[in-house]
Structures are given as structure tokens and as C-alpha cells.
Design an enzyme around this catalytic site. Structure first.
Site, PDB file in Angstrom:
ATOM      1  N   HIS A   1      -8.138  -4.903  -1.426  1.00 61.43           N
ATOM      2  CA  HIS A   1      -6.873  -4.360  -0.925  1.00 61.43           C
ATOM      3  C   HIS A   1      -6.104  -5.370  -0.080  1.00 61.43           C
ATOM      4  O   HIS A   1      -4.877  -5.388  -0.087  1.00 61.43           O
ATOM      5  CB  HIS A   1      -7.155  -3.095  -0.110  1.00 61.43           C
ATOM      6  CG  HIS A   1      -5.947  -2.267   0.167  1.00 61.43           C
ATOM      7  ND1 HIS A   1      -5.201  -1.669  -0.824  1.00 61.43           N
ATOM      8  CD2 HIS A   1      -5.339  -1.918   1.336  1.00 61.43           C
ATOM      9  CE1 HIS A   1      -4.196  -0.985  -0.289  1.00 61.43           C
ATOM     10  NE2 HIS A   1      -4.255  -1.139   1.020  1.00 61.43           N
TER      11      HIS A   1
ATOM     12  N   SER B   1       0.848  -1.191   0.000  1.00 57.97           N
ATOM     13  CA  SER B   1       0.000   0.000   0.000  1.00 57.97           C
ATOM     14  C   SER B   1       0.889   1.249   0.000  1.00 57.97           C
ATOM     15  O   SER B   1       1.681   1.440  -0.920  1.00 57.97           O
ATOM     16  CB  SER B   1      -0.953  -0.036   1.191  1.00 57.97           C
ATOM     17  OG  SER B   1      -1.994   0.880   1.028  1.00 57.97           O
TER      18      SER B   1
ATOM     19  N   ASP C   1      -9.564  -3.609  -5.743  1.00 57.73           N
ATOM     20  CA  ASP C   1      -9.040  -2.751  -4.685  1.00 57.73           C
ATOM     21  C   ASP C   1      -9.615  -1.345  -4.831  1.00 57.73           C
ATOM     22  O   ASP C   1      -9.512  -0.731  -5.900  1.00 57.73           O
ATOM     23  CB  ASP C   1      -7.512  -2.714  -4.781  1.00 57.73           C
ATOM     24  CG  ASP C   1      -6.843  -2.085  -3.573  1.00 57.73           C
ATOM     25  OD1 ASP C   1      -7.525  -1.407  -2.793  1.00 57.73           O
ATOM     26  OD2 ASP C   1      -5.629  -2.289  -3.414  1.00 57.73           O
TER      27      ASP C   1
END
Length: 698
Positions: free
Chosen positions: A671, A551, A637
Site C-alpha cells: 500500500h 487510497s 496491496d
């Protein structure tokens, strides 16, 4: 399946953007068209290429998966938590992907939680929700809400079958097992019940996936009759909702990255107007916990590392200090119980707990023996209690659940995560491993902490391979954690290191502030300094060092690849935020406007634009010798869109074609990657096998 690199995608018409007099051509912008058949074809081709290039690791992947499976007690049961006459717990069953959520009535004389060492169901258990049944027919499954009403009658729960974190909310009657007709689509995390369990509060998002509305729902009525309790129109702010532990107030939390406002509704009067605890003031953050006649206020008003105050619960007004600000000791949260307050804090890079008796008695902190560890409160739903549940772990100590008596200060271990024997048949022994705290020196002279774990027989002559992990954003701290899959690395002689770089919160608010906005590059140079230090100190060598991040930590990976490609033998970037400037320039994308207080607003500020352009990975790909790169992403995501790593890999191949770049896209996840535990283990085995191959330990 092909071993040939997928066809160049730059043949499509490039897009062009101009900001602050700067014109940028983006050859791969078309990959953002998620529903375009050519986009899907390209991602599919990349997956086939990655699978072919890693086919020689299939046996190792299977071996690593089996090592994790063998070390994990697959049929297991969490330590039950007591709430209003029931023990609540979750259990897992061998061969099943998801948890089974259960409860059992508390029996006469039962003061301690019943423990099932073999993970078998408790006698008299009631199954509230079986994730495996809910997930049938779906490739992905995730629970958002799981909230039992105060009277124990209703269960509010929400499900996501795509990975896009848009949940459908439902209500189940726990007496009859019936799921009511109540159904609310496109909800977010967070729910709260009224005292009489007639009313449920929940949250929805806007088109940019920003949680912006709190709703009131009456159980047994259609969602079309639901009422908006609060709508937040300032696009910098998120909203959330929860019930206080005392069950006296519904709390509506409204916050941006640097500013807060809290409103409360008496849970006994769910149709009442929300009362503001303190109006928002730019730069002032605060949170609220109810305790008897007062609201406790954790805040940073004139207190960089936060202070604790209180105000009247009947007529909120001025704040009376309770714990003064102490620079270097970051107060992170406060939990209120009838006769005690427990403050979660961090100091000198370690987490801690401070207990404040109510009505007399000295405050004290709970001591722990290891030099590096992570501790925090676990689930503690009961307000009237003298015991609190703690969760403790370190790089060598498996997750441990303790009950701590706030009066006698006695601590009882209720359960430590079982670690079964590995492939050699030997039981796990933490004495076989050692953990260290080291310090690197950043370019500006700042000392940056590093946590390390390795086998005791690991050499310190630079010959050992190493994985270095980093994040460094949002004040998120990468506190030490135990990992069963990591044992497969350690037992092959690999060192695991965590770089506690600026932008995180390990050393307080100032540590965070020094790694954001126009100081963001400190995050990247700190990480490189940590990598260089590991080599200089003899832990490893640059050709035996793999970096890993996810991320915002994926942004870190892309940035350090450009900044110091010679420092690493490989880089793993999971759901990486590598096209940061393009995303932050587009306010229609999820999260963009709320992120401006973290990164700056390049739309309005030419200095921010120039600064971000100077470090964002996609913009700065150069014709240099990059280390091997594995980028992992997910099609659904909503936090970091899949096309960021897809574009990044495409540009890497075009600009530095001599490099080794792989892209792996989960076509039905979000995600967090695959949702089932076995699928997650396989994903981790894939990444670990790639790492070991780069380190010559396959």
C-alpha cells in the site's frame, strides 16, 4: 516497449451481480485473479505502455531525483531518545536504502541527547538492527514491530518482504546478538512485553486481514505453544496490544470505527485474565492511559469532541470527569507522565498541546508562532520525566524536534531536518516561501479550509500552476507537513494546496461525520469547491490545476473526475479505492466488514447501495472528456487491491477512449509503494515529472 494502448481486456467473459433488484455487469472482474497469467501479462503490458508514453520525461525524472538527493542529508542521525540508561536512535548512510537502529549507553553527567550533526555513528554505539542487511536479496522490506524489552535484553522485531503487511516476528538477544529460534509468521503490528521480559504479546489476523487475536508467547519456546489471550469474533472490530508508558499494564485495545472496549493485564502477571475497563457500548469510543492509581479515559460518551475522565486502576468503575467536553476542541489523545499530563488536541483547524500539572498548578497550552503548523508529541518512553519531546513542522519549516520542560516551559530545539542546497547551490531559506490559509464555500454554505504554500514571487493573476491534494476519510487530518521533494515543484513556480475537506478531522468530530456514510458526497463536492475557489481567487486556472490523492483520497480523485472533469488538467490517483461498491459488497475481502461503519452496508441496506452506486468512480465512468489520469498501484496491496485501479483504467479507455490514462503497477510492493528511500524518491520523481508535464513546466 510499445506506445500502443494495451489490448482491450473486455474480451474475457464478464461477471454479473444482482443486489436489491439491480443487476450489474462487470466486464473487467477477471482482473481480480492475481495469480492468473493473463492478469500479470495485462499489468506488465500496462507498465510498458506507461513507460513508453512517459519516456520523454526520463531526463526530468533523473533531474528531480537528483534534486531530492542533493537536498537530503543522506548520512544522518535522529535525535536520540533516552530510555532506561540508553540513548536509542536511527541513522541513515549515504547510498543505503534503510535505517540502522542503534543505541548507546548514557554516560555520567549526560542529561541532553548527544547530537551528531554529520550523521556519523555515536562513539560506543551498539547496532540493534540494520535494515540494509535484513533487506539483502529482497526487492521490498518493511519493519512492523521494533520493541526492546523493559530490561533492555531482548528485541522483538518483525519483517515483511512482500508489502502485504504480513510480518514474521522474531526475538533477538541484545547481549549476544543471537536471533532466537522463536519465530511467528503472519503477525500484525503491535507487541507488548511483560515486566520480567519473559513474555511477549503479539497480534495475528484472520483470512480477511482483520487483526482478531492477541497471543501470549514465552521467550525461548516454539510458537506452537503460544496461547490466545483474546479472540475477537465480531467482524466489525480490530484488536491491538501495547504496553503503557508506566510499564505497569498490557493494554488490549478492541475497536470498530465507532465503538471501543479496552482490557488490561498487569505486566507483572502476564498469565492473568484481562480485566475490562468498560464494556463496549455501541457508538461509545474510549482509550486508556495508566497514571499512578488511576486509568485516564479519553471518551466521547455524551461528548462529541471527546472529554477526559479517570477511574480507579485497582477497581475500574465509574468515570470521574477531568476535562469537560468543549464543542469545537477535539481532544485526540492523552499522554501521562509522573507529574504531568499532556493532551493532544485540535481547535480551529490547528493541532495543539495542553499541559496539566498533577497535584496543583494551572493547565496551559504551548504556543507556536506560525499561522499554519502541525505539532505533536514525539517518542517519550520515560514515565518519570519533566521534559517531553515534541515534533513540529509547517509547510515552510522542516521537521523540527524540540525538548520542552514541563515545569519551566522552556523549549530547546534539538534538531531541524537538514535541507541542503538545491541545484542552484543556494541554501534553503523559508523566507523565500509563504504559506496561507484560505477558505472555500461549499455547495451547502459550509466554509472549507485550504492550506497553500508557494514561492513569494508567485503571481496571483491565475497564471500560476497548482497541485491540490485531498483525502477526506476516516477522520484523518491532512495537517501541514514539510516535504523536500515538494521544493522541486515550488521552485518551478507551482503552488501546492491542501483541501481540508469534510470526512477528515481537521475541524472536529462533526467535520468527520458530515463526510461519511450517507453524507459522503460532501467530501467530493467540498474538493471541487476548493478547486473552483483557487481559480476564482486568482491562485491558478483550471487548465493549470492537477489534483492528487491516495487510497481513500484516490476514491476522491475518481469521484471528482466524474463530478467535475473540467476542473482539472490532470489527476494523480495513488492506490485508489475506485471500485468501492464492489469491494464493500464482498465481506470476504480484507477490511470490508470493518468498513461498513464508515461507508454503510450496501449488502443489507438498499439506500446505502443506491447511494454508493451513485458516486463510486468505477460505476460512474461516462463518455465525457476526462482530464489526463495517472493511476499508481501495487500488486501486493492488502488495503486497496491492485485490481481496482486496473479495472478503472480499463473502463475509462472503453467508455471515454479519447482520454489519456496511464496505469503504473509496482509488482513487488504494498500500500505504501516502494520501501527503500531511494526507490521512494524515484517513484515521487516519476509522479512529479508527470505533473510538471501536465502543467507545462517540464
Amino acid at each position: 516497449m510499445t506506445t500502443e494502448t494495451p489490448e482491450p481486456v473486455a474480451k474475457r467473459v464478464p461477471s454479473e451481480r444482482t443486489h436489491h433488484g439491480d443487476t450489474v455487469v462487470d466486464e473487467y472482474a477477471w482482473l481480480a485473479a492475481k495469480d492468473d497469467s493473463e492478469t500479470i501479462a495485462h499489468l506488465t503490458a500496462e507498465n510498458a505502455y506507461t513507460e513508453a508514453r512517459t519516456a520523454h520525461l526520463a531526463g526530468l525524472r533523473a533531474q528531480l531525483f537528483e534534486e531530492t538527493r542533493r537536498r537530503t542529508q543522506e548520512t544522518d542521525l535522529s535525535v536520540p531518545t533516552r530510555k532506561d540508561g540508553y540513548w536509542y536512535y536511527t541513522r541513515t548512510v549515504e547510498g543505503q536504502q534503510y535505517g540502522v537502529h542503534c543505541r548507546r549507553a548514557v554516560r555520567d553527567g549526560e542529561s541532553a541527547p548527544p547530537i551528531s550533526a554529520d550523521g556519523a555513528p555515536l562513539d560506543g554505539e551498539e547496532v540493534l538492527l540494520d535494515g540494509n542487511l535484513l533487506a539483502e536479496g529482497h526487492d521490498f522490506f518493511s519493519l512492523g514491530a521494533f520493541d526492546v524489552s523493559p530490561d533492555g535484553r531482548w528485541l522483538a522485531y518483525s519483517t515483511d518482504f512482500a508489502g502485504d503487511e504480513r510480518f514474521t516476528l522474531r526475538v533477538k538477544d541484545l547481549k549476544t546478538g543471537e536471533v532466537l529460534v522463536d519465530e511467528v509468521p503472519d503477525t500484525f503490528y503491535g507487541t507488548a512485553w511483560s515486566t520480567d521480559a519473559s513474555t511477549l504479546f503479539y497480534v495475528t489476523v484472520d483470512e480477511a486481514w482483520r487483526p482478531n487475536r492477541v497471543w501470549r508467547h514465552t521467550v525461548g519456546t516454539p510458537s506452537s505453544e503460544d496461547v490466545v489471550v483474546h479472540q475477537e469474533d465480531d467482524e466489525r472490530f480490530w484488536v491491538g496490544v501495547e504496553l503503557t508508558r508506566s510499564e505497569r499494564f498490557v493494554v488490549i485495545d478492541i475497536h470498530s470505527k465507532i465503538t471501543s472496549e479496552v482490557r488490561v493485564i498487569p505486566a507483572a502477571n502476564p498469565t492473568g485474565e484481562p480485566a475490562i475497563i468498560a464494556p463496549r457500548r455501541q457508538g461509545v469510543e474510549y482509550s486508556v492511559e495508566h497514571h499512578g492509581h488511576r486509568f485516564l479515559i479519553l471518551h466521547n460518551d455524551g461528548a462529541e469532541d471527546f472529554a477526559l475522565a479517570f477511574t480507579s486502576a485497582d477497581a475500574p468503575g465509574d468515570w470521574t470527569p477531568l476535562i469537560e467536553h468543549s464543542p469545537g476542541t477535539r481532544l485526540e489523545s492523552v499522554d501521562a507522565f509522573e507529574n504531568h499530563l499532556v493532551v493532544s488536541l485540535r481547535s480551529n483547524g490547528l493541532t495543539g498541546l495542553r499541559v496539566l500539572p498533577v497535584g496543583g498548578g494551572d493547565a496551559y497550552e504551548i504556543d507556536f508562532p506560525e499561522p499554519i503548523y502541525s505539532v505533536g508529541l514525539d517518542a517519550n518512553p520515560e514515565y518519570r520525566t519533566r521534559e517531553v519531546r515534541l515534533r513540529y513542522t509547517s509547510l515552510v519549516t522542516p521537521d523540527s524536534v524540540y525538548d520542552f520542560d514541563l515545569v519551566t516551559r522552556q523549549m530547546v530545539l534539538r534538531k531541524q531536518k537538514p535541507v541542503r542546497p538545491g541545484p542552484d547551490g543556494r541554501p534553503y531559506d523559508p523566507a523565500d516561501y509563504e504559506q496561507h490559509r484560505d477558505w472555500a464555500l461549499a455547495d451547502d454554505g459550509t466554509r472549507v479550509p485550504i492550506s497553500l504554500v508557494c514561492r513569494k514571487d508567485t503571481p496571483r493573476d491565475g497564471s500560476a500552476p497548482c497541485v491540490i491534494y485531498g483525502y477526506g476519510s476516516y477522520e484523518a487530518s491532512m495537517d501541514p507537513w514539510f516535504s523536500i521533494p515538494r521544493l522541486s515543484l515550488l521552485d518551478r513556480g507551482v503552488i501546492f494546496a491542501v483541501a481540508h475537506i469534510r470526512g477528515g478531522g481537521e475541524l472536529g468530530r462533526r467535520w468527520y461525520d458530515q463526510g461519511k456514510l450517507l453524507a459522503k458526497k460532501n467530501t467530493f463536492t467540498d474538493f471541487v469547491a476548493c478547486a473552483r475557489h483557487l481559480v476564482k481567487a486568482g491562485w491558478t486556472a483550471s487548465d493549470r490545476l492537477v489534483a492528487r490523492g491516495a487510497s481513500a483520497g484516490g476514491l476522491l480523485m475518481g469521484a471528482v473526475a466524474n463530478l467535475a472533469p473540467d476542473a482539472f488538467a490532470g489527476i494523480v490517483a495513488q492506490v485508489p479505492f475506485v471500485d468501492a461498491l464492489t469491494s464493500i459488497l464482498d465481506p470476504s475481502l480484507p477490511l470490508t466488514v470493518t468498513e461498513w461503519e464508515e461507508w454503510g452496508n450496501p449488502l443489507d441496506d438498499p439506500d446505502v447501495y443506491a447511494y454508493m452506486k451513485s458516486y463510486t468512480p468505477y460505476e460512474n465512468v461516462a463518455p465525457v472528456d476526462y482530464p489526463a489520469i495517472l493511476a499508481v498501484t501495487s500488486l501486493n496491496d492488502t488495503r486497496v487491491l491492485y485490481h481496482e485501479p486496473a479495472k478503472w483504467v480499463a473502463r475509462l479507455r472503453a467508455v471515454a477512449p479519447q482520454g489519456d490514462y496511464l496505469l503504473k503497477t509496482e509488482m513487488g510492493a504494498g500500500h505504501g509503494g516502494p520501501s527503500g528511500r531511494y526507490d521512494a524518491w524515484r517513484e515521487e520523481a516519476f509522479i512529479t515529472a508527470w505533473i510538471l508535464d501536465r502543467l507545462g513546466r517540464s
